[in-house]
Design a protein around this motif. Structure first.
Motif, PDB file in Angstrom:
ATOM      1  N   LYS A 168       0.859  -1.172   0.000  1.00 62.29           N
ATOM      2  CA  LYS A 168       0.000   0.000   0.000  1.00 62.29           C
ATOM      3  C   LYS A 168       0.900   1.228   0.000  1.00 62.29           C
ATOM      4  CE  LYS A 168      -3.872  -2.030   2.564  1.00 62.29           C
ATOM      5  NZ  LYS A 168      -4.696  -1.948   3.814  1.00 62.29           N
ATOM      6  N   VAL A 169       0.603   2.183  -0.875  1.00 61.73           N
ATOM      7  CA  VAL A 169       1.416   3.388  -1.018  1.00 61.73           C
ATOM      8  C   VAL A 169       0.547   4.594  -0.699  1.00 61.73           C
ATOM      9  CG1 VAL A 169       2.927   4.701  -2.537  1.00 61.73           C
ATOM     10  CG2 VAL A 169       2.713   2.233  -2.846  1.00 61.73           C
ATOM     11  N   ASP A 170       0.958   5.391   0.286  1.00 65.25           N
ATOM     12  CA  ASP A 170       0.205   6.589   0.645  1.00 65.25           C
ATOM     13  C   ASP A 170       0.327   7.636  -0.447  1.00 65.25           C
ATOM     14  OD1 ASP A 170      -0.603   5.504   3.006  1.00 65.25           O
ATOM     15  OD2 ASP A 170       0.745   6.670   4.277  1.00 65.25           O
ATOM     16  N   GLY A 171      -0.710   8.483  -0.547  1.00 64.56           N
ATOM     17  CA  GLY A 171      -0.634   9.627  -1.449  1.00 64.56           C
ATOM     18  C   GLY A 171      -1.344   9.430  -2.756  1.00 64.56           C
ATOM     19  N   ALA A 172      -2.556   8.852  -2.734  1.00 65.92           N
ATOM     20  CA  ALA A 172      -3.280   8.613  -3.979  1.00 65.92           C
ATOM     21  C   ALA A 172      -3.656   9.900  -4.695  1.00 65.92           C
ATOM     22  CB  ALA A 172      -4.540   7.786  -3.706  1.00 65.92           C
ATOM     23  N   GLY A 173      -3.643  11.031  -3.988  1.00 69.46           N
ATOM     24  CA  GLY A 173      -3.942  12.299  -4.641  1.00 69.46           C
ATOM     25  C   GLY A 173      -2.758  12.866  -5.394  1.00 69.46           C
ATOM     26  N   GLN A 174      -1.561  12.308  -5.145  1.00 71.20           N
ATOM     27  CA  GLN A 174      -0.388  12.739  -5.896  1.00 71.20           C
ATOM     28  C   GLN A 174      -0.330  11.965  -7.206  1.00 71.20           C
ATOM     29  OE1 GLN A 174       3.267  12.783  -3.527  1.00 71.20           O
ATOM     30  NE2 GLN A 174       2.031  12.376  -1.728  1.00 71.20           N
ATOM     31  N   PHE A 175       0.551  12.410  -8.080  1.00 70.52           N
ATOM     32  CA  PHE A 175       0.661  11.732  -9.360  1.00 70.52           C
ATOM     33  C   PHE A 175       2.044  11.139  -9.594  1.00 70.52           C
ATOM     34  CE2 PHE A 175      -3.391  13.073 -10.025  1.00 70.52           C
ATOM     35  CZ  PHE A 175      -3.566  14.434 -10.198  1.00 70.52           C
ATOM     36  N   ASP A 176       3.067  11.664  -8.911  1.00 66.61           N
ATOM     37  CA  ASP A 176       4.432  11.225  -9.191  1.00 66.61           C
ATOM     38  C   ASP A 176       4.876  10.179  -8.173  1.00 66.61           C
ATOM     39  OD1 ASP A 176       4.377  13.084  -7.155  1.00 66.61           O
ATOM     40  OD2 ASP A 176       6.287  14.009  -7.695  1.00 66.61           O
ATOM     41  N   LEU A 177       4.087   9.120  -8.037  1.00 66.94           N
ATOM     42  CA  LEU A 177       4.402   8.089  -7.063  1.00 66.94           C
ATOM     43  C   LEU A 177       5.319   7.041  -7.679  1.00 66.94           C
ATOM     44  CD1 LEU A 177       0.912   7.537  -5.435  1.00 66.94           C
ATOM     45  CD2 LEU A 177       2.786   8.956  -4.636  1.00 66.94           C
ATOM     46  N   ARG A 182      12.306  14.239  -2.549  1.00 75.32           N
ATOM     47  CA  ARG A 182      11.003  14.450  -1.950  1.00 75.32           C
ATOM     48  C   ARG A 182      11.078  15.053  -0.550  1.00 75.32           C
ATOM     49  NH1 ARG A 182       7.154  11.908  -4.830  1.00 75.32           N
ATOM     50  NH2 ARG A 182       7.840  10.374  -6.342  1.00 75.32           N
ATOM     51  N   GLY A 183      12.198  14.891   0.129  1.00 76.34           N
ATOM     52  CA  GLY A 183      12.275  15.355   1.502  1.00 76.34           C
ATOM     53  C   GLY A 183      11.733  14.312   2.455  1.00 76.34           C
ATOM     54  N   THR A 184      10.463  13.942   2.303  1.00 77.13           N
ATOM     55  CA  THR A 184       9.834  12.933   3.144  1.00 77.13           C
ATOM     56  C   THR A 184       9.501  11.721   2.294  1.00 77.13           C
ATOM     57  OG1 THR A 184       8.844  14.646   4.532  1.00 77.13           O
ATOM     58  CG2 THR A 184       7.935  12.424   4.710  1.00 77.13           C
ATOM     59  N   PRO A 185      10.063  10.559   2.629  1.00 80.33           N
ATOM     60  CA  PRO A 185       9.767   9.365   1.827  1.00 80.33           C
ATOM     61  C   PRO A 185       8.286   9.019   1.876  1.00 80.33           C
ATOM     62  CG  PRO A 185      11.684   9.021   3.238  1.00 80.33           C
ATOM     63  CD  PRO A 185      11.052  10.311   3.667  1.00 80.33           C
ATOM     64  N   ILE A 186       7.800   8.426   0.812  1.00 79.07           N
ATOM     65  CA  ILE A 186       6.414   7.973   0.748  1.00 79.07           C
ATOM     66  C   ILE A 186       6.248   6.780   1.680  1.00 79.07           C
ATOM     67  CG2 ILE A 186       4.648   7.021  -0.782  1.00 79.07           C
ATOM     68  CD1 ILE A 186       6.153   8.380  -3.098  1.00 79.07           C
ATOM     69  N   ALA A 187       5.156   6.769   2.438  1.00 72.05           N
ATOM     70  CA  ALA A 187       4.876   5.650   3.340  1.00 72.05           C
ATOM     71  C   ALA A 187       4.408   4.449   2.533  1.00 72.05           C
ATOM     72  CB  ALA A 187       3.829   6.048   4.367  1.00 72.05           C
ATOM     73  N   MET A 188       5.039   3.302   2.756  1.00 72.79           N
ATOM     74  CA  MET A 188       4.707   2.071   2.047  1.00 72.79           C
ATOM     75  C   MET A 188       4.580   0.942   3.055  1.00 72.79           C
ATOM     76  SD  MET A 188       7.307   2.499  -1.179  1.00 72.79           S
ATOM     77  CE  MET A 188       8.571   3.203  -0.114  1.00 72.79           C
ATOM     78  N   THR A 189       3.553   0.114   2.874  1.00 73.32           N
ATOM     79  CA  THR A 189       3.278  -0.969   3.807  1.00 73.32           C
ATOM     80  C   THR A 189       2.978  -2.237   3.034  1.00 73.32           C
ATOM     81  OG1 THR A 189       2.256   0.644   5.307  1.00 73.32           O
ATOM     82  CG2 THR A 189       1.870  -1.685   5.780  1.00 73.32           C
ATOM     83  N   ALA A 190       3.616  -3.330   3.416  1.00 73.59           N
ATOM     84  CA  ALA A 190       3.315  -4.620   2.796  1.00 73.59           C
ATOM     85  C   ALA A 190       1.952  -5.107   3.279  1.00 73.59           C
ATOM     86  CB  ALA A 190       4.394  -5.643   3.162  1.00 73.59           C
ATOM     87  N   PHE A 191       1.220  -5.779   2.411  1.00 66.72           N
ATOM     88  CA  PHE A 191      -0.069  -6.343   2.807  1.00 66.72           C
ATOM     89  C   PHE A 191      -0.443  -7.480   1.874  1.00 66.72           C
ATOM     90  CE2 PHE A 191      -1.606  -4.062  -0.760  1.00 66.72           C
ATOM     91  CZ  PHE A 191      -2.929  -4.398  -1.001  1.00 66.72           C
ATOM     92  N   GLU A 192      -1.442  -8.246   2.292  1.00 65.39           N
ATOM     93  CA  GLU A 192      -1.961  -9.342   1.476  1.00 65.39           C
ATOM     94  C   GLU A 192      -3.254  -8.879   0.822  1.00 65.39           C
ATOM     95  OE1 GLU A 192      -0.690 -12.277   0.691  1.00 65.39           O
ATOM     96  OE2 GLU A 192       1.125 -11.812   1.837  1.00 65.39           O
TER      97      GLU A 192
END
Length: 304
Positions: A201-210, A220-230
């Motif tokens: 799961k990648v935070d920031g669905a309102g952004q476009f440059d993911l 970016r300054g702040t890394p994008i939050a990413m979480t493993a999931f099933e």
């Protein structure tokens, strides 16, 4: 002759892959595509197996980008007997969002409502059919390039009149409904050899440059939050159908859950998977190890 050749464009993205190949003792050659040239009457393959890692976003870094050149080169090498991984037919879909959406629809997967045009003047008419808010996307994209959001007819009309609408290197544009993503996240489903590899799961669905990889975090300054999931089984099955239908050896499929009705919308295919940043932290293991094991199998098949 080396066992494997890597055709690539970005100078940093594949350092983890190269390190893994070295660690596993695979004899390989690294071929930057930037200054490459070939003879259609000669230029034999540099290895029996060639792994294509040319990024769709390469046109952002080089005005004289290698996208269409790479397709011709890979087709040439295949015609001379090489095994091509993520070959020209995969690039042809990877570099064409309209074709991606048609493929997803043929496979029975839900997608955002979209209209495809090839003239900026036709954007307002297509937007009337979609409704606002909406996105206008370049057909050839990468790292979110060429995407604009419009919340009203007046906004879009002003941009079109000023000649400032998104452009695409193939002159094709998409008008697409703006999906309100549940929890503000996208799902990235990675596949290897047509089978599920992992999902994040990648935070920031309102952004476009993911982009989940290390090299995309640098400015970016702040890394994008990413979480493993099933992910749900039907999403895994859908991603595997996509990979197998287009012959994608390695790649990701992106999905958003529509907050309005809970429908999972498949919206993007990315055949350039340089894998999640800090994989042992996010996943607990490094997918490069499985990629290299898979590459060893492809090399053995080519040598048999």
């Amino acid at each position: 002759m080396p066992e494997l050749a890597i055709l690539y464009e970005h100078p940093l993205w594949f350092e983890p892959l190269f390190a893994a190949l070295d660690a596993h003792g695979i004899d390989h050659v690294r071929i930057p595509v930037g200054d490459h040239a070939f003879d259609p009457a000669a230029s034999p393959p540099p290895a029996p197996v060639i792994f294509n890692r040319v990024a769709m976003s390469s046109f952002l870094r080089e005005p004289e980008h290698p996208l269409y050149y790479s397709m011709a080169l890979l087709d040439h090498w295949r015609g001379q007997g090489a095994t091509i991984l993520n070959g020209p037919e995969v690039m042809a879909v990877d570099s064409n969002k309209a074709r991606q959406l048609s493929l997803l629809q043929r496979l029975g997967l839900a997608t955002p409502r979209t209209r495809v045009v090839h003239r900026a003047a036709d954007l307002p008419r297509a937007a009337e059919e979609i409704g606002y808010p909406l996105l206008v996307k370049a057909n050839v994209g990468g790292s979110g390039a060429g995407i604009m959001r419009f919340d009203s007819e007046a906004e879009l009309a002003a941009v079109v009149a000023a000649g400032e609408a998104p452009n695409s290197v193939d002159r094709v544009l998409l008008v697409q409904e703006a999906i309100p993503a549940r929890d503000g996240v996208i799902w990235r489903i990675e596949t290897l050899g047509g089978r599920f590899l992992y999902a994040i799961k990648v935070d920031g669905a309102g952004q476009f440059d993911l982009c989940p990889a290390d090299a995309c975090d640098d400015d970016r300054g702040t890394p994008i939050a990413m979480t493993a999931f099933e992910p749900p089984a039907e999403i895994v099955a859908g991603a595997e159908r996509v990979a197998n239908a287009m012959g994608m050896d390695v790649g990701g499929v992106e999905v958003m859950v529509d907050e309005r009705d809970g429908t999972a919308k498949f919206y993007d295919i990315n055949a350039l998977s340089n894998f999640v940043a800090r994989p042992t932290e996010v996943l607990g293991w490094d997918p490069h190890d499985r990629l290299v094991a898979w590459l060893k199998d492809r090399i053995a098949e080519a040598q048999a």
